[in-house]
Design a protein around this motif. Structure first.
Motif, short mmCIF file in Angstrom:
data_model
loop_
_atom_site.label_atom_id
_atom_site.label_comp_id
_atom_site.label_asym_id
_atom_site.label_seq_id
_atom_site.Cartn_x
_atom_site.Cartn_y
_atom_site.Cartn_z
N LYS A 145 4.18 -9.72 -58.07
CA LYS A 145 3.69 -8.78 -57.05
C LYS A 145 4.32 -9.06 -55.68
O LYS A 145 4.76 -8.13 -54.99
CB LYS A 145 2.17 -8.88 -56.95
N TYR A 146 4.36 -10.34 -55.29
CA TYR A 146 4.82 -10.67 -53.93
C TYR A 146 6.33 -10.45 -53.76
O TYR A 146 6.83 -10.46 -52.64
CB TYR A 146 4.40 -12.09 -53.57
N THR A 148 7.56 -7.62 -54.67
CA THR A 148 7.69 -6.16 -54.57
C THR A 148 7.04 -5.59 -53.31
O THR A 148 7.08 -4.38 -53.11
CB THR A 148 7.06 -5.47 -55.80
N ILE A 149 6.43 -6.45 -52.48
CA ILE A 149 5.77 -5.94 -51.26
C ILE A 149 6.32 -6.66 -50.04
O ILE A 149 6.80 -7.79 -50.12
CB ILE A 149 4.24 -6.10 -51.33
N GLU A 150 6.25 -6.00 -48.90
CA GLU A 150 6.80 -6.57 -47.66
C GLU A 150 5.81 -7.50 -46.97
O GLU A 150 6.19 -8.56 -46.47
CB GLU A 150 7.19 -5.44 -46.70
N ASN A 151 4.54 -7.11 -46.93
CA ASN A 151 3.53 -7.90 -46.22
C ASN A 151 2.76 -8.78 -47.19
O ASN A 151 1.90 -8.31 -47.94
CB ASN A 151 2.57 -6.96 -45.47
N ASP A 234 -1.74 3.87 -54.68
CA ASP A 234 -1.32 2.54 -54.24
C ASP A 234 0.20 2.60 -54.13
O ASP A 234 0.87 3.06 -55.05
CB ASP A 234 -1.76 1.50 -55.27
N ARG A 236 2.42 0.54 -54.65
CA ARG A 236 3.11 -0.14 -55.75
C ARG A 236 3.15 0.71 -57.02
O ARG A 236 3.90 0.40 -57.94
CB ARG A 236 2.43 -1.49 -56.06
N GLU A 274 -2.92 6.02 -48.64
CA GLU A 274 -1.76 6.32 -49.48
C GLU A 274 -1.79 7.77 -49.95
O GLU A 274 -0.75 8.44 -50.01
CB GLU A 274 -1.73 5.36 -50.68
N HIS A 317 6.20 0.12 -59.54
CA HIS A 317 7.20 -0.89 -59.19
C HIS A 317 7.14 -2.05 -60.17
O HIS A 317 8.15 -2.71 -60.43
CB HIS A 317 6.98 -1.38 -57.76
#
Length: 445
Positions: A145-146, A148-151, A234, A236, A274, A317
């Motif tokens: 997961k981390y 695929t995400i920016e924050n 969401d 993702r 979203e 994603h």
């Protein structure tokens, strides 16, 4: 010890309430998995108690689903919805309530199946306290997961450590696909036991409606080319990808193209934000006339939407399994999905659907159009998709595999607790030292 203890199982899903309506905020595949596994295990003779966190005073504390299967809700913290990334500090109270429930009901769960990393921490503490054996299903890996995400949220470090510890200490981990097992080994730890048992679906419910009947019920033109997305709002989940892919379709000019985005949202919450963003993109592309957002699709109407669609798109994603894909396939609807995680296991390219690189709009457009432009091939894909689900992914089959695993674990000798014996635990309801060492909120009655 209760007379039925040898066939008793506790399923713990702290944030994923198995009794909640699917499609509400943070209610999705995990909720379905726990509920359906619990009910199917009940049909096999297991006494199934599914534990989750109560989020409202209006919720029943105990929901009886069948003779052998029930959901039990504990208050841990305030009676309100709390995003999962903010739930860790409430877990000590959840454990305290669990121990009190055992004492009040003269039960000690020898076997606990935890779901998601928060529940895995609860299970590891119970393993230390009373020697329970632990089976765990991740549903989502922080290490994936981390990426695929920016924050990255502040809880990330704790989550990664807990996910590593449970892999190395649980009796076994249930991976839902070979791809998920591979990620565990490459990204989490080389240690620990892993069994592969897929998620399932209701092959009687999905596939019970034919396309003509489904379209008549939903007032959809029999000649329309229908693209369906089902899931949470969401980022993702990649909804933007399917919107832009349909917007670029060669069939758009025919006026027969129709996009349905099924999923609930709560204004002001992350999913509501979203949804607003996605609606902005739909308007920007001039697609409002061909796009329908019917909101949350309950389990009674969902099979009708799957049956009405020409193709179901799962543009996530990342997905460790992808329950929507097999629900659509069970309905005889081919799937276009991201070429990631468990979707590589559930969807067979050129046989039950097509795969495309995540977030690759042109690739999704091409895959969707290929299926929509060849009705005979579309029907062949749909038939093969349903056959694959019947053979591999029924809930009763999944439960039978889990039942065999549980039975093997229960037949192994119970190890002496690292903290205290089972008898001592039945007399204790206070939170153990291992739990008290974390930040603990004030306990609420």
């Amino acid at each position: 010890m209760n007379a039925t203890s040898e066939k008793r199982i506790a399923l713990i899903s702290v944030h994923g309430d198995p009794a909640i309506e699917i499609g509400k905020e943070e209610a999705g595949g995990q909720n379905v998995y726990v509920r359906k596994v619990g009910e199917a295990l009940g049909r096999l003779g297991w006494q199934v108690d599914m534990f989750t966190r109560q989020v409202s005073a209006d919720q029943q504390q105990i929901v009886q689903h069948s003779e052998n299967c029930r959901t039990i809700r504990f208050q841990a913290g305030a009676l309100e919805f709390v995003p999962r990334d903010n739930l860790f500090d409430y877990l000590p109270e959840f454990i305290e309530k669990f121990l009190a429930f055992q004492k009040e009901n003269n039960i000690t769960y020898q076997l606990i199946h935890t779901n998601y990393w928060l529940s895995s921490w609860v299970g590891m503490q119970l393993k230390k306290i009373q020697g329970s054996k632990q089976v765990h299903t991740y549903h989502s890996l922080g290490a994936v997961k981390y990426n695929t995400i920016e924050n990255i949220p502040p809880i990330a470090t704790k989550r990664l450590a807990v996910e590593k510890e449970v892999l190395e200490t649980a009796e076994t981990i249930v991976a839902t696909s070979p791809q998920e097992k591979q990620h565990m080994r490459s990204l989490v730890s080389k240690k620990g036991n892993i069994d592969i048992i897929p998620c399932g679906t209701d092959v009687q419910q999905f596939g019970s409606v034919d396309r003509e009947t489904a379209r008549a019920k939903l007032n959809i033109d029999p000649e329309a080319k229908v693209v369906l997305y089902v899931g949470r709002f969401d980022p993702r989940k990649g909804i933007e990808t399917v919107v832009r892919a349909v917007g670029a379709s060669e069939l758009r000019e025919s006026q027969k193209l129709h996009l349905i985005i099924g999923g609930g949202s709560t204004p002001g919450n992350s999913d509501g934000i979203e949804r607003d963003r996605i609606e902005g993109i739909i308007n920007e592309l001039g697609m409002s006339d061909i796009t329908n957002l019917p909101g949350r699709l309950c389990q009674t109407v969902l099979p009708t939407y799957y049956a009405a669609a020409d193709v179901c798109v799962v543009p996530s994603h990342y997905e460790p399994f992808g329950l929507v894909a097999i629900e659509a396939m069970a309905s005889g609807t081919p799937v276009v999905a991201s070429d990631v995680g468990g979707l590589q296991f559930t969807v067979v390219p050129e046989v039950t659907g097509l795969l495309a690189p995540p977030q690759d709009v042109p690739a999704f457009t091409k895959a969707i159009d290929r299926i929509l432009m060849d009705q005979q091939w579309r029907n062949e894909l749909g038939q093969a998709a349903r056959e694959r689900v019947i053979n591999k992914f029924s809930w009763d089959g999944v439960a039978a595999q889990l039942s065999e695993l549980y039975t093997q674990l229960l037949e192994q000798p119970v190890t002496k607790s690292l903290v205290q014996t089972l008898e001592q635990t039945l007399e204790q309801t206070a939170v153990p030292p291992a739990v008290e060492s974390t930040k603990q909120p004030a306990l609420l009655s």
